[in-house]
Scaffold this active site. Structure first.
Site, PDB file in Angstrom:
ATOM      1  N   ASN A   1       0.793  -1.211  -0.024  1.00 28.85           N
ATOM      2  CA  ASN A   1       0.286   0.230  -0.383  1.00 28.85           C
ATOM      3  C   ASN A   1       0.963   1.553  -0.183  1.00 28.85           C
ATOM      4  O   ASN A   1       0.333   2.470   0.173  1.00 28.85           O
ATOM      5  CB  ASN A   1      -1.194   0.220   0.889  1.00 28.85           C
ATOM      6  CG  ASN A   1      -0.426   0.281   2.912  1.00 28.85           C
ATOM      7  OD1 ASN A   1       0.534   0.301   2.639  1.00 28.85           O
ATOM      8  ND2 ASN A   1      -1.050   0.349   3.723  1.00 28.85           N
ATOM      9  N   LEU A   2       1.581   0.666   0.177  1.00 25.65           N
ATOM     10  CA  LEU A   2       3.059   2.414  -0.088  1.00 25.65           C
ATOM     11  C   LEU A   2       2.857   3.167   1.566  1.00 25.65           C
ATOM     12  O   LEU A   2       3.287   3.862   0.560  1.00 25.65           O
ATOM     13  CB  LEU A   2       2.824   2.820  -1.332  1.00 25.65           C
ATOM     14  CG  LEU A   2       3.265   2.090  -2.722  1.00 25.65           C
ATOM     15  CD1 LEU A   2       2.474   3.322  -3.933  1.00 25.65           C
ATOM     16  CD2 LEU A   2       4.499   1.576  -3.267  1.00 25.65           C
TER      17      LEU A   2
ATOM     18  N   ASN B   1       4.685   3.159   3.653  1.00 28.98           N
ATOM     19  CA  ASN B   1       6.243   3.463   4.255  1.00 28.98           C
ATOM     20  C   ASN B   1       7.603   3.012   3.248  1.00 28.98           C
ATOM     21  O   ASN B   1       8.441   2.697   3.275  1.00 28.98           O
ATOM     22  CB  ASN B   1       6.174   2.962   5.578  1.00 28.98           C
ATOM     23  CG  ASN B   1       7.681   2.835   6.528  1.00 28.98           C
ATOM     24  OD1 ASN B   1       7.996   4.402   5.553  1.00 28.98           O
ATOM     25  ND2 ASN B   1       8.434   2.395   6.789  1.00 28.98           N
TER      26      ASN B   1
ATOM     27  N   LYS C   1       5.770  -1.057  11.229  1.00 27.93           N
ATOM     28  CA  LYS C   1       7.435  -1.170  12.366  1.00 27.93           C
ATOM     29  C   LYS C   1       7.707  -0.797  13.387  1.00 27.93           C
ATOM     30  O   LYS C   1       9.138  -0.884  13.625  1.00 27.93           O
ATOM     31  CB  LYS C   1       8.466  -2.035  11.144  1.00 27.93           C
ATOM     32  CG  LYS C   1       9.504  -0.822   9.856  1.00 27.93           C
ATOM     33  CD  LYS C   1      10.147  -1.378   9.076  1.00 27.93           C
ATOM     34  CE  LYS C   1      10.600  -0.092   8.684  1.00 27.93           C
ATOM     35  NZ  LYS C   1      11.654  -0.859   8.097  1.00 27.93           N
TER      36      LYS C   1
ATOM     37  N   SER D   1      10.715 -11.196  13.771  1.00 24.99           N
ATOM     38  CA  SER D   1      11.886 -10.522  14.506  1.00 24.99           C
ATOM     39  C   SER D   1      12.311 -11.279  15.860  1.00 24.99           C
ATOM     40  O   SER D   1      11.353 -11.632  16.763  1.00 24.99           O
ATOM     41  CB  SER D   1      10.876  -8.996  15.325  1.00 24.99           C
ATOM     42  OG  SER D   1      11.998  -8.416  16.330  1.00 24.99           O
TER      43      SER D   1
ATOM     44  N   TYR E   1       4.489  -3.747  18.962  1.00 22.17           N
ATOM     45  CA  TYR E   1       4.658  -3.948  17.349  1.00 22.17           C
ATOM     46  C   TYR E   1       5.433  -5.431  17.742  1.00 22.17           C
ATOM     47  O   TYR E   1       5.052  -6.100  17.340  1.00 22.17           O
ATOM     48  CB  TYR E   1       6.320  -3.116  17.189  1.00 22.17           C
ATOM     49  CG  TYR E   1       7.810  -3.635  15.997  1.00 22.17           C
ATOM     50  CD1 TYR E   1       6.867  -4.030  15.414  1.00 22.17           C
ATOM     51  CD2 TYR E   1       8.202  -4.008  16.959  1.00 22.17           C
ATOM     52  CE1 TYR E   1       7.611  -4.662  14.489  1.00 22.17           C
ATOM     53  CE2 TYR E   1       9.147  -5.023  16.134  1.00 22.17           C
ATOM     54  CZ  TYR E   1       8.625  -4.727  15.087  1.00 22.17           C
ATOM     55  OH  TYR E   1       9.750  -5.222  14.232  1.00 22.17           O
TER      56      TYR E   1
ATOM     57  N   LYS F   1       4.627  -9.413  16.031  1.00 20.88           N
ATOM     58  CA  LYS F   1       4.973 -10.373  16.117  1.00 20.88           C
ATOM     59  C   LYS F   1       5.148 -11.882  16.934  1.00 20.88           C
ATOM     60  O   LYS F   1       4.556 -12.133  16.511  1.00 20.88           O
ATOM     61  CB  LYS F   1       6.424  -9.917  15.824  1.00 20.88           C
ATOM     62  CG  LYS F   1       6.898  -8.793  15.212  1.00 20.88           C
ATOM     63  CD  LYS F   1       6.535  -9.239  13.652  1.00 20.88           C
ATOM     64  CE  LYS F   1       7.011  -7.624  12.857  1.00 20.88           C
ATOM     65  NZ  LYS F   1       6.342  -8.106  11.825  1.00 20.88           N
TER      66      LYS F   1
ATOM     67  N   ASN G   1      18.980  -7.738  14.071  1.00 23.60           N
ATOM     68  CA  ASN G   1      18.793  -6.442  13.140  1.00 23.60           C
ATOM     69  C   ASN G   1      19.474  -6.420  11.755  1.00 23.60           C
ATOM     70  O   ASN G   1      20.638  -6.184  11.285  1.00 23.60           O
ATOM     71  CB  ASN G   1      19.536  -5.852  14.458  1.00 23.60           C
ATOM     72  CG  ASN G   1      19.133  -5.361  15.784  1.00 23.60           C
ATOM     73  OD1 ASN G   1      19.015  -6.564  16.071  1.00 23.60           O
ATOM     74  ND2 ASN G   1      18.897  -4.441  15.726  1.00 23.60           N
TER      75      ASN G   1
ATOM     76  N   ARG H   1      24.162  -6.001  20.392  1.00 27.78           N
ATOM     77  CA  ARG H   1      23.305  -6.390  18.900  1.00 27.78           C
ATOM     78  C   ARG H   1      23.964  -7.470  17.821  1.00 27.78           C
ATOM     79  O   ARG H   1      25.092  -7.092  17.801  1.00 27.78           O
ATOM     80  CB  ARG H   1      22.302  -5.373  17.996  1.00 27.78           C
ATOM     81  CG  ARG H   1      21.611  -4.336  18.657  1.00 27.78           C
ATOM     82  CD  ARG H   1      20.138  -5.400  19.983  1.00 27.78           C
ATOM     83  NE  ARG H   1      19.400  -4.323  20.443  1.00 27.78           N
ATOM     84  CZ  ARG H   1      19.084  -3.956  21.700  1.00 27.78           C
ATOM     85  NH1 ARG H   1      20.763  -4.976  22.553  1.00 27.78           N
ATOM     86  NH2 ARG H   1      18.716  -3.653  22.247  1.00 27.78           N
TER      87      ARG H   1
ATOM     88  N   ARG I   1      17.502   3.874  26.600  1.00 27.54           N
ATOM     89  CA  ARG I   1      16.325   4.073  25.759  1.00 27.54           C
ATOM     90  C   ARG I   1      15.751   3.594  26.356  1.00 27.54           C
ATOM     91  O   ARG I   1      15.805   1.329  26.440  1.00 27.54           O
ATOM     92  CB  ARG I   1      16.989   4.007  24.207  1.00 27.54           C
ATOM     93  CG  ARG I   1      15.229   4.293  23.250  1.00 27.54           C
ATOM     94  CD  ARG I   1      16.082   3.949  22.015  1.00 27.54           C
ATOM     95  NE  ARG I   1      16.472   2.546  21.157  1.00 27.54           N
ATOM     96  CZ  ARG I   1      16.220   2.305  20.004  1.00 27.54           C
ATOM     97  NH1 ARG I   1      16.283   3.130  19.654  1.00 27.54           N
ATOM     98  NH2 ARG I   1      16.581   1.410  19.998  1.00 27.54           N
TER      99      ARG I   1
HETATM  100  C1  UD1 Z   1      14.502  -2.556  17.677  1.00 32.93           C
HETATM  101  C2  UD1 Z   1      12.934  -2.888  17.716  1.00 32.93           C
HETATM  102  C3  UD1 Z   1      12.931  -4.243  17.198  1.00 32.93           C
HETATM  103  C4  UD1 Z   1      12.923  -4.359  15.456  1.00 32.93           C
HETATM  104  C5  UD1 Z   1      14.008  -3.163  15.128  1.00 32.93           C
HETATM  105  C6  UD1 Z   1      13.688  -3.200  13.620  1.00 32.93           C
HETATM  106  C7  UD1 Z   1      13.475  -3.086  20.413  1.00 32.93           C
HETATM  107  C8  UD1 Z   1      13.987  -3.645  21.551  1.00 32.93           C
HETATM  108  N1  UD1 Z   1      13.058  -3.575  19.024  1.00 32.93           N
HETATM  109  O1  UD1 Z   1      15.690  -3.191  17.801  1.00 32.93           O
HETATM  110  O2  UD1 Z   1      12.136  -5.262  17.947  1.00 32.93           O
HETATM  111  O3  UD1 Z   1      13.056  -5.490  14.619  1.00 32.93           O
HETATM  112  O4  UD1 Z   1      14.547  -2.482  15.961  1.00 32.93           O
HETATM  113  O5  UD1 Z   1      14.734  -2.328  13.092  1.00 32.93           O
HETATM  114  O6  UD1 Z   1      12.252  -1.944  20.048  1.00 32.93           O
HETATM  115  N2  UD1 Z   1      21.120   3.229  19.184  1.00 32.93           N
HETATM  116  C9  UD1 Z   1      22.157   3.984  19.502  1.00 32.93           C
HETATM  117  N3  UD1 Z   1      21.831   5.097  19.374  1.00 32.93           N
HETATM  118  C10 UD1 Z   1      20.544   5.181  18.706  1.00 32.93           C
HETATM  119  C11 UD1 Z   1      19.817   4.738  17.585  1.00 32.93           C
HETATM  120  C12 UD1 Z   1      19.706   3.478  18.531  1.00 32.93           C
HETATM  121  O7  UD1 Z   1      23.017   3.962  21.229  1.00 32.93           O
HETATM  122  O8  UD1 Z   1      20.468   6.790  17.630  1.00 32.93           O
HETATM  123  C13 UD1 Z   1      21.122   2.025  20.298  1.00 32.93           C
HETATM  124  C14 UD1 Z   1      20.341   1.121  21.030  1.00 32.93           C
HETATM  125  O9  UD1 Z   1      20.198   1.259  22.413  1.00 32.93           O
HETATM  126  C15 UD1 Z   1      20.361  -0.278  20.438  1.00 32.93           C
HETATM  127  C16 UD1 Z   1      20.726  -0.366  19.468  1.00 32.93           C
HETATM  128  O10 UD1 Z   1      21.414   0.817  19.087  1.00 32.93           O
HETATM  129  O11 UD1 Z   1      21.864  -0.573  21.458  1.00 32.93           O
HETATM  130  C17 UD1 Z   1      20.367  -0.950  17.727  1.00 32.93           C
HETATM  131  O12 UD1 Z   1      18.832   0.427  18.022  1.00 32.93           O
HETATM  132  P1  UD1 Z   1      17.701   0.333  17.749  1.00 32.93           P
HETATM  133  O13 UD1 Z   1      18.630   0.130  15.801  1.00 32.93           O
HETATM  134  O14 UD1 Z   1      16.822   0.740  17.309  1.00 32.93           O
HETATM  135  O15 UD1 Z   1      17.278  -1.497  17.104  1.00 32.93           O
HETATM  136  P2  UD1 Z   1      17.330  -2.430  18.347  1.00 32.93           P
HETATM  137  O16 UD1 Z   1      16.258  -1.671  19.705  1.00 32.93           O
HETATM  138  O17 UD1 Z   1      17.766  -3.979  18.535  1.00 32.93           O
END
Ligand code: UD1
Length: 345
Positions: free
Chosen positions: A34-35, A37, A87, A127, A154, A158, A184, A236, A301
Site C-alpha cells: 500500500n506504499l 512506508n 514496524k 523479529s 509492535y 509479532k 537487526n 546486537r 533508551r
Molecule cells: C528495534 C526493535 C526490534 C525491531 C528493530 C527494527 C526493540 C526492543 N527492538 O531493535 O524489535 O525489529 O528495532 O529494526 O524495540 N542506538 C543508539 N543510538 C541511536 C539508535 C540506536 O545508541 O540513535 C542503540 C540502541 O540503544 C540499541 C542499538 O543501537 O542498543 C540498536 O538499536 P535499533 O537499531 O533501534 O534496534 P533495536 O532496538 O535493537
C-alpha cells in the site's frame, strides 16, 4: 513455468531486497504493497538490478476485499512472503490499535486466502523482539529460548502473528509456514540502487550513524554505556539485509520441496551469531569510511534489551544458509546508499 510468489510489502526495505533475490533465483514476483512506508520508485531500482520489473499492485493487505479481489486474478499463486506491517517500535506505543489492526488483519487475510489453495506456503517476517530481554544464560538466543514479555505493541504483534500462524497450520492441512526471526537488519544492496528509506528522524542505529556521517544531523546519542557488556553499550546481532533476503529464498525452497521432511510450521533465527556493541559499530563505521561520527553518551533508551544475538545454527543446518558478508562490507554498503540518496560523491 516460473513459480509465482506473492510478496506483500515488497517495496519496503527488507521486501525489496528479497524481491531481488527471488528474481535472481528464478521466481516470478507479484508485489502487493500500500506504499504506506515506501515508494513505487523502488521498482525502478529492482528493475535496474535484476533486469526484471516485478508485477506490482497498490493493495492494502489489511483490507480483505482488496486482497481477495487482487488474488482472484492470480489463482496460481500458492506461496507468499508476508512483510506488509507497521514496524516502528515507538509509534506502536502511541498507536497500539493501528498496529494490532494493520499487522494482524493483513496476516489473517493472507492466511485466509492461501489456506484454501493446495500446498500453500507462507514465509513470515518476524523479529528477535519475540525473545524480549533474554536472560544471560539464554545467550546466544536459540529458537527454544523463552518467548518473553516484549514492551511494545509492535513486538506483541509479532508474537501474536506467530501464534496465529501456528494455530492456522494446525487447523488447515493445505498450509505450511515459516517464521523468520530477524535480528537487526542493516546495510543496502551493493549497487546502492535500493536501501533503507527511514521516514522522518530515524530510530535505528545504522541510519542514525550514516545520517550523522553525511552531516544530516550534527551528532548522535549512544543510549547508555552502563550496561553489563564489554564496553558498557548494548550488544546486537547486525545482519546484512542481502544475507537476510537470501534466507527467505532458502526458507521458501525448503517448504516448497516435497522431498524435504520439514515440519509444517518452522521457526528460524536469522542472524550472524556475533554480537557487536553500539560503540563497536560506530568504530567499524569510522574505520571503514574514514569519517568521524560525532556522538555523545546519554541515558538508556526505555525498552532496550541489554544484549541480544542469535544462535543461528538451526538456520545454518536446515536452511543451508548463513550470513556470509563481512561487517565492514555491510557498513560500507550502508554508507554508499546514504551518499547516493544525499547526492554526496
Ligand atoms: C528495534 C526493535 C526490534 C525491531 C528493530 C527494527 C526493540 C526492543 N527492538 O531493535 O524489535 O525489529 O528495532 O529494526 O524495540 N542506538 C543508539 N543510538 C541511536 C539508535 C540506536 O545508541 O540513535 C542503540 C540502541 O540503544 C540499541 C542499538 O543501537 O542498543 C540498536 O538499536 P535499533 O537499531 O533501534 O534496534 P533495536 O532496538 O535493537
Amino acid at each position: 513455468m516460473k513459480e509465482k510468489i506473492l510478496v506483500t510489502g515488497g517495496t519496503g526495505y527488507i521486501g525489496s531486497h528479497t524481491v531481488v533475490e527471488l528474481i535472481n533465483s528464478g521466481f516470478e514476483v507479484v508485489i502487493a504493497d500500500n506504499l504506506a512506508n515506501s515508494s513505487e520508485e523502488v521498482l525502478n531500482g529492482i528493475e535496474q538490478i535484476t533486469g526484471v520489473r516485478p508485477q506490482f499492485a497498490k493493495i492494502d493487505c489489511a483490507s480483505r476485499e482488496e486482497l481477495c479481489s487482487f488474488m482472484s486474478d492470480y489463482p496460481d499463486i500458492r506461496c507468499a512472503i508476508h512483510f506488509a506491517a507497521y514496524k516502528a517500535v515507538g509509534e506502536s506505543v502511541e498507536k497500539p490499535l493501528e498496529y494490532y489492526r494493520n499487522n494482524l488483519d493483513s496476516l489473517i487475510n493472507v492466511i485466509d486466502i492461501l489456506r484454501k489453495r493446495e500446498n500453500s506456503v507462507i514465509v513470515f517476517s518476524s523479529s528477535c523482539t519475540v525473545y524480549g530481554d533474554p536472560a544471560k544464560e539464554d545467550l546466544p538466543v536459540s529458537e527454544d529460548a523463552p518467548i518473553k514479555e516484549t514492551p511494545s505493541p509492535y513486538g506483541k504483534t509479532k508474537q501474536m502473528s506467530e501464534q496465529i500462524i501456528k494455530d492456522s497450520v494446525y487447523a488447515y492441512d493445505n498450509l505450511s509456514a515459516v517464521s523468520l526471526r530477524y535480528f537487526n537488519p542493516v546495510g543496502a544492496h551493493p549497487s546502492a540502487l535500493i536501501g533503507e528509506l527511514p521516514l522522518g528522524v530515524p530510530q535505528n542505529l545504522m541510519p542514525v550513524i550514516t545520517q550523522c556521517a553525511a552531516g544530516v544531523r550534527p551528532s548522535m546519542k549512544v543510549f547508555g554505556t552502563d550496561y553489563n557488556t564489554r564496553d558498557g553499550s548494548c550488544i546486537r546481532d547486525y545482519i546484512y539485509v542481502c544475507d537476510l533476503a537470501k534466507a527467505h529464498v532458502a526458507a521458501l525452497g525448503r517448504m516448497m520441496n516435497p522431498l524435504i521432511k520439514s515440519d509444517r510450521f518452522e521457526v528460524f533465527n536469522i542472524g550472524t551469531g556475533k554480537g557487536l556493541s553500539v560503540l563497536e559499530i560506530i568504530g567499524i563505521f569510522e574505520k571503514v569510511t574514514g569519517i568521524k561520527v560525532p556522538h555523545e553518551i546519554t541515558g538508556r533508551r526505555e525498552g532496550d534489551a541489554e544484549q541480544l544475538w542469535a544462535d543461528p545454527r538451526k538456520s545454518n543446518e536446515l536452511l543451508g544458509w548463513s550470513a556470509s558478508t563481512p561487517v565492514e562490507d555491510v557498513v560500507a554498503s550502508a554508507w554508499r546508499w546514504e551518499k547516493r540518496i544525499r547526492n554526496i560523491s
